[in-house]
Design a protein around this motif. Structure first.
Motif, PDB file in Angstrom:
ATOM      1  N   LYS A  74      25.175  59.445 -41.143  1.00 35.87           N
ATOM      2  CA  LYS A  74      25.706  58.189 -40.622  1.00 35.87           C
ATOM      3  C   LYS A  74      26.175  57.218 -41.707  1.00 35.87           C
ATOM      4  CE  LYS A  74      22.874  58.438 -36.439  1.00 35.87           C
ATOM      5  NZ  LYS A  74      21.814  57.781 -35.619  1.00 35.87           N
ATOM      6  N   SER A  75      26.059  57.626 -42.979  1.00 34.32           N
ATOM      7  CA  SER A  75      26.487  56.712 -44.030  1.00 34.32           C
ATOM      8  C   SER A  75      27.088  57.421 -45.235  1.00 34.32           C
ATOM      9  CB  SER A  75      25.310  55.842 -44.483  1.00 34.32           C
ATOM     10  OG  SER A  75      25.698  54.957 -45.507  1.00 34.32           O
ATOM     11  N   ILE A  76      26.309  58.307 -45.885  1.00 34.08           N
ATOM     12  CA  ILE A  76      26.768  58.886 -47.148  1.00 34.08           C
ATOM     13  C   ILE A  76      28.092  59.626 -46.984  1.00 34.08           C
ATOM     14  CG2 ILE A  76      26.280  60.653 -48.885  1.00 34.08           C
ATOM     15  CD1 ILE A  76      23.375  59.832 -48.809  1.00 34.08           C
ATOM     16  N   ARG A  77      28.237  60.416 -45.941  1.00 31.57           N
ATOM     17  CA  ARG A  77      29.482  61.179 -45.818  1.00 31.57           C
ATOM     18  C   ARG A  77      30.696  60.277 -45.653  1.00 31.57           C
ATOM     19  NH1 ARG A  77      31.298  63.364 -40.712  1.00 31.57           N
ATOM     20  NH2 ARG A  77      30.327  62.354 -38.928  1.00 31.57           N
ATOM     21  N   ARG A  98      18.890  50.496 -47.530  1.00 32.86           N
ATOM     22  CA  ARG A  98      18.078  49.475 -46.869  1.00 32.86           C
ATOM     23  C   ARG A  98      18.390  49.376 -45.372  1.00 32.86           C
ATOM     24  NH1 ARG A  98      15.152  50.002 -50.593  1.00 32.86           N
ATOM     25  NH2 ARG A  98      14.621  48.432 -52.163  1.00 32.86           N
ATOM     26  N   ILE A  99      19.647  49.548 -45.024  1.00 29.92           N
ATOM     27  CA  ILE A  99      20.014  49.478 -43.611  1.00 29.92           C
ATOM     28  C   ILE A  99      19.271  50.541 -42.815  1.00 29.92           C
ATOM     29  CG2 ILE A  99      21.906  49.681 -41.961  1.00 29.92           C
ATOM     30  CD1 ILE A  99      21.990  47.153 -43.747  1.00 29.92           C
ATOM     31  N   PHE A 100      19.252  51.759 -43.334  1.00 27.06           N
ATOM     32  CA  PHE A 100      18.612  52.855 -42.589  1.00 27.06           C
ATOM     33  C   PHE A 100      17.098  52.766 -42.638  1.00 27.06           C
ATOM     34  CE2 PHE A 100      22.913  54.050 -43.006  1.00 27.06           C
ATOM     35  CZ  PHE A 100      23.196  54.700 -41.805  1.00 27.06           C
ATOM     36  N   TYR A 315      26.237  46.832 -40.939  1.00 29.43           N
ATOM     37  CA  TYR A 315      26.330  48.197 -40.412  1.00 29.43           C
ATOM     38  C   TYR A 315      26.414  48.234 -38.884  1.00 29.43           C
ATOM     39  CZ  TYR A 315      25.216  53.031 -39.321  1.00 29.43           C
ATOM     40  OH  TYR A 315      25.266  54.309 -38.815  1.00 29.43           O
ATOM     41  N   LEU A 316      25.746  47.315 -38.207  1.00 29.34           N
ATOM     42  CA  LEU A 316      25.730  47.311 -36.736  1.00 29.34           C
ATOM     43  C   LEU A 316      26.963  46.640 -36.132  1.00 29.34           C
ATOM     44  CD1 LEU A 316      21.939  46.549 -36.152  1.00 29.34           C
ATOM     45  CD2 LEU A 316      23.115  48.751 -35.940  1.00 29.34           C
ATOM     46  N   GLU A 317      27.847  46.089 -36.954  1.00 26.61           N
ATOM     47  CA  GLU A 317      29.117  45.544 -36.467  1.00 26.61           C
ATOM     48  C   GLU A 317      29.981  46.712 -35.945  1.00 26.61           C
ATOM     49  OE1 GLU A 317      32.530  44.177 -35.433  1.00 26.61           O
ATOM     50  OE2 GLU A 317      31.049  42.663 -36.036  1.00 26.61           O
TER      51      GLU A 317
END
Length: 403
Positions: A74-77, A98-100, A315-317
């Protein structure tokens, strides 16, 4: 007897969260439960040590929340697809982690029925916003407690408090704040607080053990790393770790990031991130061969915004999901192998091999031979291309102006 209120503390085992366990239980009277959200930076042995620390500090329970898979998927890729380097330097390792971690902590807090959730962030950094914002959005009914921030505590105060309350530890190791994750390690403290200083060699967790040049080959399939030196990985996380291991022994990926914080002040942090730096460099080179000019241009804009929003706790936007869709779509032809030469502290991108190479066509070879157009075609094209500029300069001349 009235039961104690239950608080879940995001626990790393460092100084701030160690202090928080004692303070929340002994001074505020909470039933303290701890949890660590692992984003790929801890071994099983390290997790056991952290769990033991929580127990010795008096935590009622401790949980290990492994969110490495979510962090990659959900982020790195998407950070790889966007070639995300904040200020062209930092692969936002901690920023994205930190988000995760916050997502996992607040989800677990709800599962155990916590009345409050706590973290050890100070009032002068970005992490307080990342944790608070995520907690507020997903569980507004749960109280947030932040002793280090609210009491404006120094590291010396926290160390003395722990000693006075019978907790013994190697406090010397806590001179630097080190955050290790799958996407890099940050190092803060001492020299990072001074504009004119940099970290000594000894401050980096990984030390240089290789001096002779080595060749590293990274293979990507639709933008995701799938092989390292010919060895295929179905597990992308394992592939990233293999690249990190190959580069870290050369001291590659070390740097100092100076940037603008969410709260408006400038901040410095040291980091080592051999895996991210090498993967992004190789991926970007492969894209230069496989994407069109406008694909690269617009993807660069999206990548910059995506990284900035991740860094600033957005991130939640919902626009983030829109940007992820564009980044994923852009990777459909980003397949091939990139060769890199590794040397102490640096690397050289050698070249790429890809079936989607836009250089290898029947249209021509740059600076050599034109095959799909004639000399007259270029003469006519150039004449039309210059029309607008010719008109402008003609009007300027007619009105007695010059550029």
């Amino acid at each position: 007897m009235e039961s104690k209120k239950k608080v879940l503390l995001a626990f790393s085992g460092g100084l701030d969260t160690s202090f928080a366990v004692k303070y929340l239980s002994e001074d505020l009277g909470y039933e303290v439960h701890t949890a660590i959200a692992n984003t790929g930076g801890f071994s099983d042995e390290e997790l056991e040590i952290i769990a033991d620390k929580a127990k010795r500090l008096g935590a009622a329970s401790h949980a290990n929340l492994d969110v490495t898979g979510d962090y990659y998927n959900k982020s790195i890729r998407y950070m790889i697809a966007g070639n995300v380097l904040r200020n062209g330097t930092y692969p936002i390792s901690v920023s994205s982690e930190r988000i995760f971690q916050a997502l996992a902590i607040i989800d677990y807090a709800k599962k155990i029925g916590a009345d409050a959730v706590a973290h050890g962030s100070t009032g002068a950094g970005n992490d307080q916003v990342r944790f608070d914002l995520t907690f507020q959005i997903l569980a507004p009914e749960i109280e947030i407690i932040t002793p280090t921030r609210d009491m404006t505590l120094t590291r010396e105060y926290e160390i003395n408090y722990l000693k006075e309350h019978g907790y013994e530890a190697d406090f010397k190791k806590m001179e630097y704040s080190i955050n290790k994750g799958l996407w890099g390690t940050s190092i803060g403290g001492k020299e990072t607080l001074k504009s004119e200083q940099t970290l000594p060699e000894s401050a980096y967790p990984s030390q240089i053990t290789a001096t002779e040049p080595e060749t590293l080959k990274l293979t990507f399939t639709e933008g995701e790393i799938t092989a390292v030196n010919g060895k295929e990985f179905s597990d992308r996380i394992a592939a990233i770790r293999a690249v990190e291991e190959a580069g870290a022994k050369f001291g590659i990926g070390r740097d100092m990031h100076i940037g603008d914080t969410i709260i408006g002040i400038k901040g410095r942090v040291g980091f080592e991130a051999a895996g991210p730096i090498l993967i992004i460099a190789a991926h970007k080179m492969l894209e230069k061969h496989t994407l069109t000019k406008w694909q690269q241009y617009w993807k660069d804009q999206i990548g910059t915004w995506y990284g900035m929003f991740l860094h600033e706790a957005q991130y939640l936007e919902p626009v983030m999901r829109d940007m992820e869709a564009m980044l994923e779509s852009s990777q459909r032809n980003v397949t091939g192998t990139v060769e890199i030469q590794l040397r102490p502290y640096t690397y050289t991108l050698v070249g790429v091999d890809t079936p989607f190479d836009l250089m290898k066509t029947d249209f021509g070879e740059y600076g050599e031979v034109n095959k799909a157009w004639s000399a007259d075609d270029v003469k006519g094209f150039t004449k039309i291309l210059g029309n607008q500029m010719k008109i402008y300069h003609n009007v300027q001349k007619r009105n007695g102006k010059s550029e």
